[in-house]
Design a protein around this motif. Structure first.
Motif, PDB file in Angstrom:
ATOM      1  N   ASN A   8       1.254  -0.702   0.037  1.00 50.89           N
ATOM      2  CA  ASN A   8      -0.671  -0.228  -0.354  1.00 50.89           C
ATOM      3  C   ASN A   8       0.709   0.938  -0.310  1.00 50.89           C
ATOM      4  OD1 ASN A   8      -2.375   1.969   0.499  1.00 50.89           O
ATOM      5  ND2 ASN A   8      -2.356   1.772   2.434  1.00 50.89           N
ATOM      6  N   LEU A   9       1.662   1.362  -1.025  1.00 52.57           N
ATOM      7  CA  LEU A   9       2.962   2.517  -0.988  1.00 52.57           C
ATOM      8  C   LEU A   9       2.315   3.770  -1.857  1.00 52.57           C
ATOM      9  CD1 LEU A   9       5.635   0.039  -1.346  1.00 52.57           C
ATOM     10  CD2 LEU A   9       5.509   1.311   0.087  1.00 52.57           C
ATOM     11  N   PRO A  10       2.585   5.171  -1.557  1.00 46.58           N
ATOM     12  CA  PRO A  10       2.283   6.120  -2.348  1.00 46.58           C
ATOM     13  C   PRO A  10       3.716   5.749  -3.054  1.00 46.58           C
ATOM     14  CG  PRO A  10       3.563   7.135  -0.491  1.00 46.58           C
ATOM     15  CD  PRO A  10       3.257   5.074  -0.162  1.00 46.58           C
ATOM     16  N   SER A  11       3.521   7.073  -4.020  1.00 48.52           N
ATOM     17  CA  SER A  11       4.385   7.531  -4.852  1.00 48.52           C
ATOM     18  C   SER A  11       6.252   8.001  -4.443  1.00 48.52           C
ATOM     19  CB  SER A  11       4.507   8.707  -6.095  1.00 48.52           C
ATOM     20  OG  SER A  11       4.754   9.536  -5.097  1.00 48.52           O
ATOM     21  N   GLY A  12       7.142   7.315  -4.999  1.00 44.57           N
ATOM     22  CA  GLY A  12       8.493   7.257  -3.612  1.00 44.57           C
ATOM     23  C   GLY A  12       9.489   6.722  -4.316  1.00 44.57           C
ATOM     24  N   ALA A  14       9.807   4.046  -2.279  1.00 45.60           N
ATOM     25  CA  ALA A  14       9.893   2.880  -1.960  1.00 45.60           C
ATOM     26  C   ALA A  14       8.840   1.845  -2.866  1.00 45.60           C
ATOM     27  CB  ALA A  14       8.971   2.433  -0.636  1.00 45.60           C
ATOM     28  N   LYS A  15       8.443   2.685  -3.423  1.00 45.41           N
ATOM     29  CA  LYS A  15       7.564   2.082  -4.859  1.00 45.41           C
ATOM     30  C   LYS A  15       8.471   1.985  -6.028  1.00 45.41           C
ATOM     31  CE  LYS A  15       3.780   0.693  -7.300  1.00 45.41           C
ATOM     32  NZ  LYS A  15       2.880   0.874  -7.284  1.00 45.41           N
ATOM     33  N   ARG A  16       9.116   3.138  -6.070  1.00 43.15           N
ATOM     34  CA  ARG A  16      10.202   2.874  -7.342  1.00 43.15           C
ATOM     35  C   ARG A  16      10.823   1.298  -7.236  1.00 43.15           C
ATOM     36  NH1 ARG A  16      11.997   6.769 -10.745  1.00 43.15           N
ATOM     37  NH2 ARG A  16      11.605   8.302  -9.151  1.00 43.15           N
ATOM     38  N   ALA A  17      12.061   0.969  -6.028  1.00 42.52           N
ATOM     39  CA  ALA A  17      12.585  -0.042  -5.711  1.00 42.52           C
ATOM     40  C   ALA A  17      11.843  -1.294  -5.598  1.00 42.52           C
ATOM     41  CB  ALA A  17      12.893   0.093  -4.724  1.00 42.52           C
ATOM     42  N   LEU A  18      10.172  -1.093  -5.220  1.00 42.12           N
ATOM     43  CA  LEU A  18       9.455  -2.352  -5.540  1.00 42.12           C
ATOM     44  C   LEU A  18       9.742  -2.794  -6.731  1.00 42.12           C
ATOM     45  CD1 LEU A  18       7.759  -4.801  -4.346  1.00 42.12           C
ATOM     46  CD2 LEU A  18       6.384  -3.203  -4.150  1.00 42.12           C
ATOM     47  N   GLN A  19       8.882  -1.732  -7.798  1.00 39.43           N
ATOM     48  CA  GLN A  19       9.015  -1.860  -9.077  1.00 39.43           C
ATOM     49  C   GLN A  19      10.320  -2.575  -9.649  1.00 39.43           C
ATOM     50  OE1 GLN A  19       9.999   1.146 -12.238  1.00 39.43           O
ATOM     51  NE2 GLN A  19       7.442   0.301 -13.225  1.00 39.43           N
ATOM     52  N   GLU A  20      11.469  -2.068  -9.586  1.00 39.35           N
ATOM     53  CA  GLU A  20      12.931  -2.864  -9.933  1.00 39.35           C
ATOM     54  C   GLU A  20      12.820  -4.232  -9.464  1.00 39.35           C
ATOM     55  OE1 GLU A  20      14.416  -1.867 -12.246  1.00 39.35           O
ATOM     56  OE2 GLU A  20      14.009   0.477 -12.458  1.00 39.35           O
ATOM     57  N   GLY A  42       0.263   4.428 -10.536  1.00 42.93           N
ATOM     58  CA  GLY A  42       0.389   4.930 -12.155  1.00 42.93           C
ATOM     59  C   GLY A  42       2.214   5.176 -11.737  1.00 42.93           C
ATOM     60  N   PHE A  43       2.523   5.016 -10.465  1.00 38.28           N
ATOM     61  CA  PHE A  43       4.411   5.877 -10.230  1.00 38.28           C
ATOM     62  C   PHE A  43       4.355   4.555 -10.164  1.00 38.28           C
ATOM     63  CE2 PHE A  43       7.569   6.139  -7.410  1.00 38.28           C
ATOM     64  CZ  PHE A  43       8.424   7.154  -8.252  1.00 38.28           C
ATOM     65  N   ALA A  44       5.368   4.270 -11.092  1.00 40.78           N
ATOM     66  CA  ALA A  44       6.292   3.060 -10.894  1.00 40.78           C
ATOM     67  C   ALA A  44       5.097   2.166 -10.959  1.00 40.78           C
ATOM     68  CB  ALA A  44       7.381   2.604  -9.736  1.00 40.78           C
ATOM     69  N   ASP A  45       4.812   1.825 -11.939  1.00 42.13           N
ATOM     70  CA  ASP A  45       3.224   0.834 -12.006  1.00 42.13           C
ATOM     71  C   ASP A  45       4.267  -1.002 -12.240  1.00 42.13           C
ATOM     72  OD1 ASP A  45       1.552  -0.397 -13.175  1.00 42.13           O
ATOM     73  OD2 ASP A  45       1.014   0.587 -14.924  1.00 42.13           O
ATOM     74  N   LEU A  46       3.702  -1.645 -11.671  1.00 43.90           N
ATOM     75  CA  LEU A  46       3.982  -3.155 -11.380  1.00 43.90           C
ATOM     76  C   LEU A  46       3.594  -4.022 -12.384  1.00 43.90           C
ATOM     77  CD1 LEU A  46       3.599  -3.194  -7.542  1.00 43.90           C
ATOM     78  CD2 LEU A  46       6.115  -2.906  -8.675  1.00 43.90           C
ATOM     79  N   MET A 224      24.021  25.577 -10.607  1.00 48.36           N
ATOM     80  CA  MET A 224      22.822  24.370  -9.625  1.00 48.36           C
ATOM     81  C   MET A 224      23.421  23.264  -8.867  1.00 48.36           C
ATOM     82  SD  MET A 224      20.559  22.363 -10.103  1.00 48.36           S
ATOM     83  CE  MET A 224      20.024  21.809 -11.678  1.00 48.36           C
ATOM     84  N   VAL A 225      22.582  23.113  -7.563  1.00 46.53           N
ATOM     85  CA  VAL A 225      22.924  22.555  -7.016  1.00 46.53           C
ATOM     86  C   VAL A 225      21.849  21.472  -6.435  1.00 46.53           C
ATOM     87  CG1 VAL A 225      25.204  23.030  -5.882  1.00 46.53           C
ATOM     88  CG2 VAL A 225      23.095  23.259  -5.061  1.00 46.53           C
ATOM     89  N   LEU A 226      21.725  20.269  -7.017  1.00 43.38           N
ATOM     90  CA  LEU A 226      20.368  19.306  -6.448  1.00 43.38           C
ATOM     91  C   LEU A 226      20.144  18.484  -5.536  1.00 43.38           C
ATOM     92  CD1 LEU A 226      17.518  18.552  -8.646  1.00 43.38           C
ATOM     93  CD2 LEU A 226      18.772  16.760  -9.080  1.00 43.38           C
ATOM     94  N   SER A 227      18.787  18.627  -4.594  1.00 41.38           N
ATOM     95  CA  SER A 227      18.546  17.712  -3.557  1.00 41.38           C
ATOM     96  C   SER A 227      17.710  17.497  -4.294  1.00 41.38           C
ATOM     97  CB  SER A 227      18.802  18.190  -2.475  1.00 41.38           C
ATOM     98  OG  SER A 227      18.425  17.573  -1.371  1.00 41.38           O
ATOM     99  N   VAL A 228      16.798  15.709  -3.458  1.00 44.00           N
ATOM    100  CA  VAL A 228      15.557  15.023  -4.490  1.00 44.00           C
ATOM    101  C   VAL A 228      15.086  14.185  -2.998  1.00 44.00           C
ATOM    102  CG1 VAL A 228      14.798  13.342  -5.861  1.00 44.00           C
ATOM    103  CG2 VAL A 228      16.582  14.921  -6.802  1.00 44.00           C
ATOM    104  N   GLY A 229      14.052  14.418  -3.184  1.00 45.25           N
ATOM    105  CA  GLY A 229      13.410  13.947  -1.624  1.00 45.25           C
ATOM    106  C   GLY A 229      12.298  14.423  -1.524  1.00 45.25           C
ATOM    107  N   SER A 230      10.720  13.885  -0.780  1.00 44.78           N
ATOM    108  CA  SER A 230       9.746  14.345   0.205  1.00 44.78           C
ATOM    109  C   SER A 230       9.545  15.746   0.409  1.00 44.78           C
ATOM    110  CB  SER A 230       8.468  13.713   0.374  1.00 44.78           C
ATOM    111  OG  SER A 230       9.414  12.658   1.355  1.00 44.78           O
TER     112      SER A 230
END
Length: 416
Positions: A8-12, A14-20, A42-46, A224-230
């Motif tokens: 029961n995962l949202p986008s993020g 953990a869902k991306r890892a599960l798809q892989e 829809g995100f990282a669709d299994l 530019m420097v980048l960071s990623v996350g919720s």
């Protein structure tokens, strides 16, 4: 193997890892997914990679608005009871489905799903991405969370509902984790936390990176420097803003933050902080995978400062794109970033972080050297094929543990 996956995962991440992981398991095993309508499908669709995909109806109850907001804890407790009833029915379905093992993912409401305590005949493997942090750890202070007047503070002290909700959530979480036949974690940092919090021996099953997708593109580097996350307090974006503010204004790059989830109060707080400190800030939402890869390639450096981050997939994605990482020396980043080889690890000190950033920004040759080493390191050690192979070993051991006589020695299995 016949594998039932529950999430029961949202986008993020953990869902991306599960798809892989599902991509790797699907061609060699029969994989069915059982999930809830509240998850992000829809995100990282299994669905393209599994034999079956069953969605059960569940949405959290609507929450009250002020002045009745204190009753929302009752709604959340009701959701926990509803989920327990749903997973009881799901357990019956799985036990009639002739599955060899159930691979259970975290739940965005329960954290450790109650399905773990419902299944009796199907071995369970629970992937604990992180413990229930908001219950077991202090959260970073935020001005928007402070009561604005004294009577609200008094009500907060007297209100029993938040404490009761957290107690029920904590009790259920501890019980569910302890019912799993095998608990997997994504880093040695989380393994130690699981042992301390739950008294359970967990096994490290490292994740990976799709190095074909996350790769150098040869794009021009921007200022530019980048960071990623919720966009939540635990991601430490306020620390990054304050660190950047210590650089001379003429040398200060723009800070871009890519987020799939943005908490509105945190978003407003970061905008205000950046304006006060004269830091140019770009908050990017709904970033596609392709755009994320471009951002990694356009950034001079990826800056990463989450609070006790369990794993830190962002660091690996950045290194796979040939972009060096400057990260706080905490949590899982100590297992992914090689200090002074693929990036820099520093204490959670704004001055030290700013000095590390100034060092790489002023030395593009060293930044390129770190980036190249990071790409080579990820390709060699962090492939998804290795991660899937490790996971298969853990699933097989969970099955064997049910077949062996009580007290029989079990084989050892290393995660790397």
């Amino acid at each position: 193997m016949r594998i039932a996956i529950y999430h029961n995962l949202p986008s993020g991440g953990a869902k991306r890892a599960l798809q892989e992981l599902v991509k790797g398991l699907g061609p060699r095993h029969h994989v069915d997914v059982f999930t809830l309508s509240s998850a992000d499908h829809g995100f990282a669709d299994l669905r393209p990679y599994v034999n079956g995909h069953q969605v059960m109806d569940f949405q959290p109850l609507p929450l009250f608005r002020s002045p009745w907001g204190r009753l929302n804890q009752l709604m959340r407790m009701a959701d926990l009871l509803r989920l327990q009833q749903l997973t009881r029915r799901l357990a019956q379905t799985l036990e009639q489905g002739d599955y060899d093992v159930a691979f259970v993912q975290p739940c965005q409401f329960e954290v450790s799903p109650s399905l773990l305590s419902r299944l009796q005949t199907v071995p369970t493997v629970y992937f604990c991405q992180e413990p229930l942090r908001r219950v077991y750890e202090p959260m970073p202070a935020r001005p928007y969370n402070q009561p604005r007047n004294s009577w609200r503070r008094r009500l907060d002290r007297l209100d029993p509902l938040p404490g009761l909700y957290h107690l029920l959530l904590k009790q259920a979480d501890r019980h569910n984790v302890r019912q799993a036949d095998r608990v997997l974690v994504n880093s040695h940092f989380v393994r130690r936390a699981v042992d301390r919090i739950y008294g359970v021996e967990a096994h490290v099953s490292y994740l990976g990176v799709d190095v074909r997708q996350f790769r150098p593109l040869g794009l021009a580097r921007e200022k530019m420097v980048l960071s990623v996350g919720s966009l939540t307090p635990l991601k430490g974006f306020d620390f990054l803003i304050r660190s950047l503010a210590r650089l001379p204004a003429a040398d200060r790059p723009r800070l871009a933050i890519a987020s799939n989830f943005q908490n509105p109060p945190e978003r407003d707080y970061l905008h205000q902080l950046a304006a006060e400190l004269d830091v140019e800030l770009a908050l990017l939402g709904n970033v596609s995978d392709q755009r994320l890869v471009e951002l990694y390639n356009q950034a001079q450096v990826t800056v990463y400062a989450p609070v006790r981050e369990p794993f830190g997939l962002v660091a690996l994605e950045s290194m796979a794109c040939g972009t060096p990482v400057i990260a706080v020396r905490e949590g899982g980043t100590q297992e992914t970033v090689l200090h002074d080889q693929t990036g820099l690890l520093v204490r959670r000190d704004e001055r030290e972080f700013a000095e590390a950033l100034a060092r790489l920004l002023s030395n593009p040759a060293q930044a390129r050297e770190y980036g190249q080493a990071g790409r080579e390191h990820v390709v060699r050690h962090w492939s998804w094929s290795r991660a899937v192979s490790t996971l298969e070993g853990h699933l097989e051991m969970a099955i064997q543990s049910r077949l062996q006589p009580l007290g029989a020695p079990q084989p050892l299995h290393e995660s790397r």
